[in-house]
Design an enzyme around this catalytic site. Structure first.
Site, PDB file in Angstrom:
ATOM      1  N   ASP A 211       3.622 -17.900  25.866  1.00 37.94           N
ATOM      2  CA  ASP A 211       4.369 -18.294  27.070  1.00 37.94           C
ATOM      3  C   ASP A 211       4.199 -17.322  28.226  1.00 37.94           C
ATOM      4  OD1 ASP A 211       5.915 -16.288  25.909  1.00 37.94           O
ATOM      5  OD2 ASP A 211       7.814 -17.367  26.087  1.00 37.94           O
TER       6      ASP A 211
ATOM      7  N   CYS B  50      10.493 -16.389  30.260  1.00 35.22           N
ATOM      8  CA  CYS B  50      10.390 -17.701  29.631  1.00 35.22           C
ATOM      9  C   CYS B  50      10.910 -18.892  30.424  1.00 35.22           C
ATOM     10  CB  CYS B  50      11.054 -17.676  28.256  1.00 35.22           C
ATOM     11  SG  CYS B  50      12.739 -17.060  28.253  1.00 35.22           S
TER      12      CYS B  50
END
Length: 635
Positions: free
Chosen positions: A255, A83
């Site tokens: 993501d 992330c």
């Protein structure tokens, strides 16, 4: 006559008439081409496991409908497979490896000239809200958001003000797959019995062992995706309720890939290819790449999102941004490649880079002597990961699952994603694919130099060089960061002798005395990758144990341990466990974890370091690494 002079000579009545006409024209143009509202709906940790991507096991009616109403991208890719570096790139339009933000929870400073793209939107009149995750690996500038919180919403704007809003759903995060039964039931409480996924029907990739635990985890992941689909429906319903659906461009994306093994944290399609759908209101179809329900095959990188949003808002794109806008101008040339990175995640140090075109993926592993799946405390809690460990220890893995548990990895990987979508057949040694390998290798090499890839610097050394400026500013200084010269030596790692002189061993040994610390570091890493074949360099490695740079000392110490000189190497590693810099302590701890039983001679020092590990940005990770190192030496 100059334009301004001609205006000054016009009668006042004529100027007023001109102003009225221009004002009417601007108003008409504004009504015909209003600035769009833009909504990003994001989720965490899913690959394209949606019905609209042809996944028959998925139950995602809302997202399937969104794909029919908009365009669906088949080749959208994250710039990393975890992330924080991804989010760093999304918000700035720049690679994390250019900014020095590539290491998970290893924050770096931003230079003044690098701004979040939302700052430009706000300056132009947009209301910008973020609900709620930031996680950029740098301190969020105060001007980035009007509101960034669990309550942030477009509803906080002034009447008629255009908005850019992000809503990030964490329902599908890897941690949710392994929730205890009661918590998992609560997380998926809205699902009807028909919406739940039968583990017996779970689609397993060929690199997964087929066990009930693995099937359950995969089914849980799909249940969570269905639960997230309902959250998307709720949010789109709010857009309708507010009468904004006809003036808002909606993005949906994840993501990076799923939180399952060989996905998140890895650079294959399973870790970097993401679902991306964009819905355009009927009044804004001129901005769409094609008609609703169309699949778009062009390559899209997350680096392209920031400049694309600015272009949609009618704003100029800053020169510092490294992405390319992929909407508005239908004649714009599609990109040829997308790139992604893998660096430290939690306590695990890696350094791999990848380039992907429409068909082929090339991966360069700069630490091939590390296992494909290194031990990582946070991820070890995943049941599927535990199944891999259990079956490998019992000798019960075969084929691709066994390959995934290899203690080392190939320096280079090349995959034909059309004929091998799961990327299990490495073509790097294929004579038939030699030209493709060379082209992809060159593209990656050029990209690393062009973007001034700070991943070529050990983490502690990068921050030491950036003590009085940002890593980005440091990396732009050729004197501080001679990127091409460093990469030349790093590319020797894992290379076998080609019969040409000097050999890789000779060049790496010579590199230990280079004036540039990062060159010495990669020379030591290269010798470590040779294992016992680096023994002729032992004397030079022993000299390197006195290097002024701790990362170089650590790399040289590990190389010595592999050549039979454990005593000299271990004494240095034990000393580095007491270093003032928590980043150095982590590097030493992870090295000891990798050395395993060879580190038995300093078991007491490891135990003491674990008990005394104090505070610092990496101290939690260091404790994980030390605990695992101690477990290895005591087995």
């Amino acid at each position: 006559m100059p334009y301004n002079d001609s205006l000054r000579r016009c009668p006042a009545s004529l100027l007023i008439a001109i102003a009225i006409v221009l004002s009417a024209a601007v108003a008409e143009a504004s009504e015909a081409n209003p600035r769009p509202n833009i909504l990003w709906i994001t989720c965490e940790d899913i690959s394209p496991h949606l019905g609209c991507y042809g996944d028959s096991y998925a139950k995602t009616p809302t997202l399937d409908r969104l794909a029919r109403q908009g365009v669906r991208y088949s080749h959208a890719f994250a710039t990393a497979s975890v992330c924080t570096p991804v989010r760093s790139g999304l918000i700035t339009g720049m690679y994390a490896s250019s900014l020095g933000t590539q290491h998970l929870r290893g924050p770096a400073r931003l230079p003044k000239q690098i701004r979040c793209f939302t700052e430009y939107l706000r300056e132009s009149g947009y209301y910008c809200s973020n609900n709620v995750k930031e996680d950029y690996n740098f301190a969020t500038p105060p001007a980035a958001w009007d509101e960034s919180s669990g309550k942030a919403h477009w509803r906080g704007r002034k009447p008629g003000q255009p908005f850019f809003s992000i809503f990030n759903f964490t329902t599908t995060h890897q941690s949710q797959v392994r929730l205890p039964p009661a918590q998992f039931a609560q997380r998926t409480a809205r699902l009807s019995p028909d919406e739940r996924h039968d583990p017996a029907d779970a689609p397993l990739p060929p690199y997964y062992p087929d066990t009930p635990i693995v099937r359950r985890d995969v089914a849980h992941l799909y249940d969570l995706i269905t639960a997230m689909d309902k959250q998307v429906a709720d949010l789109l319903g709010q857009l309708e309720e507010d009468g904004l659906a006809d003036s808002t461009i909606v993005f949906f994306y994840s993501d990076h890939g799923t939180g399952m093994p060989r996905h998140k944290r890895w650079l294959y399609d399973s870790g970097t290819r993401v679902p991306l759908m964009i819905r355009f209101p009927a009044t804004m179809q001129r901005l769409a790449p094609d008609k609703p329900g169309t699949t778009v095959g062009r390559l899209v990188s997350f680096l392209d999102f920031a400049p694309t949003v600015l272009r949609l808002a009618g704003l100029e794109i800053p020169e510092t941004m490294q992405g390319e806008p992929f909407l508005v101008d239908r004649t714009a040339k599609p990109r040829d490649y997308v790139f992604a990175i893998r660096d430290r995640v939690d306590e695990v140090y890696e350094m791999s880079r990848t380039v992907r075109d429409e068909r082929y993926r090339y991966i360069r592993n700069f630490v091939p002597h590390r296992a494909r799946m290194q031990h990582s405390d946070y991820s070890e809690r995943t049941p599927t990961r535990q199944e891999f460990r259990r079956l490998a220890a019992a000798g019960q893995l075969q084929g691709p699952p066994k390959d995934f548990m290899s203690p080392t990895k190939s320096p280079e990987e090349l995959y034909d994603t059309v004929n091998d979508p799961h990327e299990i057949h490495n073509l790097a040694d294929s004579a038939e694919h030699r030209k493709i390998l060379s082209r992809m290798r060159d593209a990656l090499h050029d990209w690393m130099i062009r973007t001034r890839d700070t991943g070529l610097l050990p983490e502690a050394h990068m921050h030491a060089l950036s003590a009085d400026r940002s890593p980005y500013e440091m990396a732009q200084d050729p004197g501080a960061f001679p990127v091409a010269r460093i990469l030349e030596v790093a590319e020797l790692v894992g290379r076998d002798s080609t019969g040409k002189e000097p050999t890789p061993l000779d060049r790496l040994t010579a590199g230990l005395t280079d004036t540039e610390p990062a060159v010495r570091y990669w020379a030591a890493i290269g010798l470590r990758s040779l294992g016992s074949r680096a023994k002729p360099a032992s004397a030079r490695l022993i000299d390197t144990l006195d290097d002024e740079t701790p990362d170089v000392r650590i790399a040289a110490a590990e190389a010595l341990c592999m050549t039979g000189s454990e005593e000299e190497g271990l004494s240095v590693l034990a000393e580095e466990l007491r270093h003032d810099d928590s980043c150095v302590r982590l590097q030493a701890a992870m090295t000891l974890a990798a050395i395993g039983k060879r580190a038995q001679g300093i078991a007491e020092q490891i135990r003491k370091a674990l008990a005394e590990e104090g505070k610092g940005p990496h101290s939690g990770y260091t404790r994980w690494a030390l605990a695992y190192a101690l477990k290895n030496v005591e087995q």
